[in-house]
Scaffold this active site. Structure first.
Site, PDB file in Angstrom:
ATOM      1  N   GLU A 111      33.328  13.600  13.107  1.00 50.65           N
ATOM      2  CA  GLU A 111      33.704  14.516  14.179  1.00 50.65           C
ATOM      3  C   GLU A 111      34.598  13.834  15.204  1.00 50.65           C
ATOM      4  OE1 GLU A 111      30.111  15.875  15.970  1.00 50.65           O
ATOM      5  OE2 GLU A 111      29.220  16.345  14.037  1.00 50.65           O
ATOM      6  N   CYS A 125      37.677  11.959  21.926  1.00 45.70           N
ATOM      7  CA  CYS A 125      36.530  11.131  21.547  1.00 45.70           C
ATOM      8  C   CYS A 125      36.540  11.016  20.023  1.00 45.70           C
ATOM      9  CB  CYS A 125      35.271  11.843  22.035  1.00 45.70           C
ATOM     10  SG  CYS A 125      33.748  11.075  21.502  1.00 45.70           S
ATOM     11  N   CYS A 132      25.666   6.623  11.265  1.00 40.09           N
ATOM     12  CA  CYS A 132      25.422   5.469  12.136  1.00 40.09           C
ATOM     13  C   CYS A 132      24.114   4.820  11.720  1.00 40.09           C
ATOM     14  CB  CYS A 132      25.343   5.914  13.594  1.00 40.09           C
ATOM     15  SG  CYS A 132      25.138   4.535  14.754  1.00 40.09           S
ATOM     16  N   CYS A 136      19.262   5.719  17.323  1.00 40.59           N
ATOM     17  CA  CYS A 136      18.804   5.991  18.689  1.00 40.59           C
ATOM     18  C   CYS A 136      18.079   7.342  18.677  1.00 40.59           C
ATOM     19  CB  CYS A 136      19.990   6.037  19.654  1.00 40.59           C
ATOM     20  SG  CYS A 136      20.894   4.469  19.732  1.00 40.59           S
ATOM     21  N   CYS A 139      19.984  10.753  19.539  1.00 42.35           N
ATOM     22  CA  CYS A 139      21.334  10.973  18.999  1.00 42.35           C
ATOM     23  C   CYS A 139      21.273  11.593  17.606  1.00 42.35           C
ATOM     24  CB  CYS A 139      22.074   9.641  18.949  1.00 42.35           C
ATOM     25  SG  CYS A 139      23.704   9.749  18.201  1.00 42.35           S
ATOM     26  N   SER A 214      32.732   2.111  23.306  1.00 42.34           N
ATOM     27  CA  SER A 214      31.341   2.206  23.730  1.00 42.34           C
ATOM     28  C   SER A 214      30.452   1.609  22.641  1.00 42.34           C
ATOM     29  CB  SER A 214      30.997   3.686  23.949  1.00 42.34           C
ATOM     30  OG  SER A 214      29.640   3.843  24.278  1.00 42.34           O
ATOM     31  N   HIS A 239      21.014   3.028  28.867  1.00 39.64           N
ATOM     32  CA  HIS A 239      20.040   4.122  28.775  1.00 39.64           C
ATOM     33  C   HIS A 239      18.633   3.832  29.292  1.00 39.64           C
ATOM     34  CE1 HIS A 239      23.203   6.170  26.771  1.00 39.64           C
ATOM     35  NE2 HIS A 239      22.998   5.696  25.565  1.00 39.64           N
ATOM     36  N   CYS A 356      27.519  13.969  20.179  1.00 38.30           N
ATOM     37  CA  CYS A 356      27.642  13.117  19.002  1.00 38.30           C
ATOM     38  C   CYS A 356      26.854  13.595  17.773  1.00 38.30           C
ATOM     39  CB  CYS A 356      27.124  11.752  19.434  1.00 38.30           C
ATOM     40  SG  CYS A 356      27.423  10.465  18.281  1.00 38.30           S
TER      41      CYS A 356
END
Ligand code: SAH
Length: 373
Positions: A111, A125, A132, A136, A139, A214, A239, A356
């Site tokens: 995306e 972005c 990934c 997390c 996410c 990031s 976070h 995300c």
């Protein structure tokens, strides 16, 4: 010869990275093999590269500086300017946010999101990996697992897609953030090549200072990045201010706990003289109490640090709630009273699931369920 000079000599130019990867995508074993087959002199390769990255041509057929025969021969051989194919592009009701789901040659999907802010600022972005590996808790991408690293051109072409779209409205991309799917520092070399492609004054031409990477906080890569000597911005997904809280949200914290992470950030500031941005997603009852704000302020004290508080974008799978806006303001006040520069991110594109990994999760329910098991 000192090691640094040797490294610079072997580093490929943006044009070489682009041509090499495009040739391989067309099935050639190298850029050289493609150039030999079609008798492409260096100036021809430059014309192709410029057409794709600077003039933003749609396809090879439109590159009028090349002869019709050469264009036809390249197309015949599967040479294409696009490595990402848009599957779905959604625009938010306020028309400020467009989100694209792109398919790569092997069927993987990633995306990218275009945000058109008030004034002339436009941020894209982009994703650095399909999926990934870091899982997390908040996410969607992490919950679906890791598929593969993206090539530099696959990263770059997400920006190219939106740059072409903006061009039809006489607009340009002013900022790029590596905040899409994946962990940029887990695909370090391709991300740095993509940065070279984005930055190249003979090509896309976006200034380093307009690019932000990031990271979940991979300490060795933060040190490596500090030594690159580039003016690209660094953002850390922090976070939470304590190891207990952070490990519960981000498994990577067990590998690189807060003390080590903050040590790397301090070294980065010393070495580069550049500011570090810390992202802090606001979750009700998890990390948004006064004690967390004070602990965060302590971590930030006395350095070139900036906190960006991020309202949580609810994801379908996580049982988490975002902090109410008034509470975010109180949290911000505590940080500011302690002298920490703090901004609150303006959420965009909530009606199109622009956080995300969300669009992919919506369109691929089965793949997603399979990965969760
Ligand atoms: N892996 C990198 C970059 C991708 S995520 C990183 O972790 O920084 C980009 C940012 O979006 C990170 O700060 C991430 O924590 C945040 N994010 C992920 N899911 C989110 C959600 N549901 N709502 C708000 N921010 C989210």
């Amino acid at each position: 010869m000192p090691a640094r000079v040797i490294i610079e000599l072997v580093t490929k130019t943006a044009e070489q990275v682009w041509f090499e990867e495009k040739a391989r995508a067309a099935g050639f074993e190298s850029g050289g093999a493609l150039a030999r087959k079609h008798g492409l002199k260096p100036y021809r390769i430059k014309q192709l590269y410029r057409a794709a990255t600077k003039e933003l041509a749609g396809e090879v057929a439109q590159i009028s500086v090349l002869s019709a025969e050469l264009r036809a021969a390249l197309i015949d051989d599967g040479f294409a300017l696009e490595s990402v194919e848009p599957v779905v592009v959604q625009r938010s009701n306020d028309r400020q946010t467009s989100k694209g789901l792109f398919r790569l040659a092997d069927g993987s999907e990633v995306e990218a999101v275009l945000m058109e802010h008030h004034g002339n600022r436009t941020t894209v972005c982009i994703s650095s990996q399909a999926g990934c590996a870091f899982k997390c808790s908040f996410c969607s991408t992490g919950q679906a697992g890791f598929t593969r690293n993206l090539k530099a051109v696959e990263i770059f072409d997400q920006a190219r897609f939106f740059a072409r779209e903006l061009k039809t409205r006489d607009k340009k991309i002013t900022n790029i953030v590596f905040m899409g799917m994946g962990e940029p520092f887990h695909n370090y070399d391709a991300v740095m090549d993509a940065v070279r492609l984005l930055n190249d004054p003979n090509g896309f031409g976006l200034g380093h200072r307009h690019i932000t990477i990031s990271t979940v906080g991979l300490v060795p890569q933060i040190d490596r990045f500090a030594a690159e000597g580039v003016q690209v911005n660094l953002a850390i997904s922090l976070h939470a201010p304590t190891d207990q809280q952070r490990s519960a949200m981000m498994p990577v914290n067990q590998r690189y706990p807060i003390g080590e992470l903050m040590g790397a950030c301090a070294r980065y500031v010393t070495q580069t003289g550049r500011k570090v941005f810390f992202e802090y997603i606001m979750l009700a009852g998890v990390n948004d109490d006064d004690a967390s704000a004070r602990a965060l302020a302590n971590l930030m004290r006395g350095n070139l640090y900036h906190v960006n508080l991020i309202p949580y974008n609810a994801t379908p799978d996580a049982e988490l709630r975002g902090t109410a806006d008034v509470r975010i303001r109180v949290f911000q006040k505590i940080l500011e009273a302690a002298g920490v520069p703090t901004t609150v991110r303006v959420p965009m594109g909530r009606d199109i699931a622009a956080a995300c990994g969300q669009l992919r999760a919506e369109t691929q329910p089965r793949a997603h369920e399979a990965a969760v098991k």
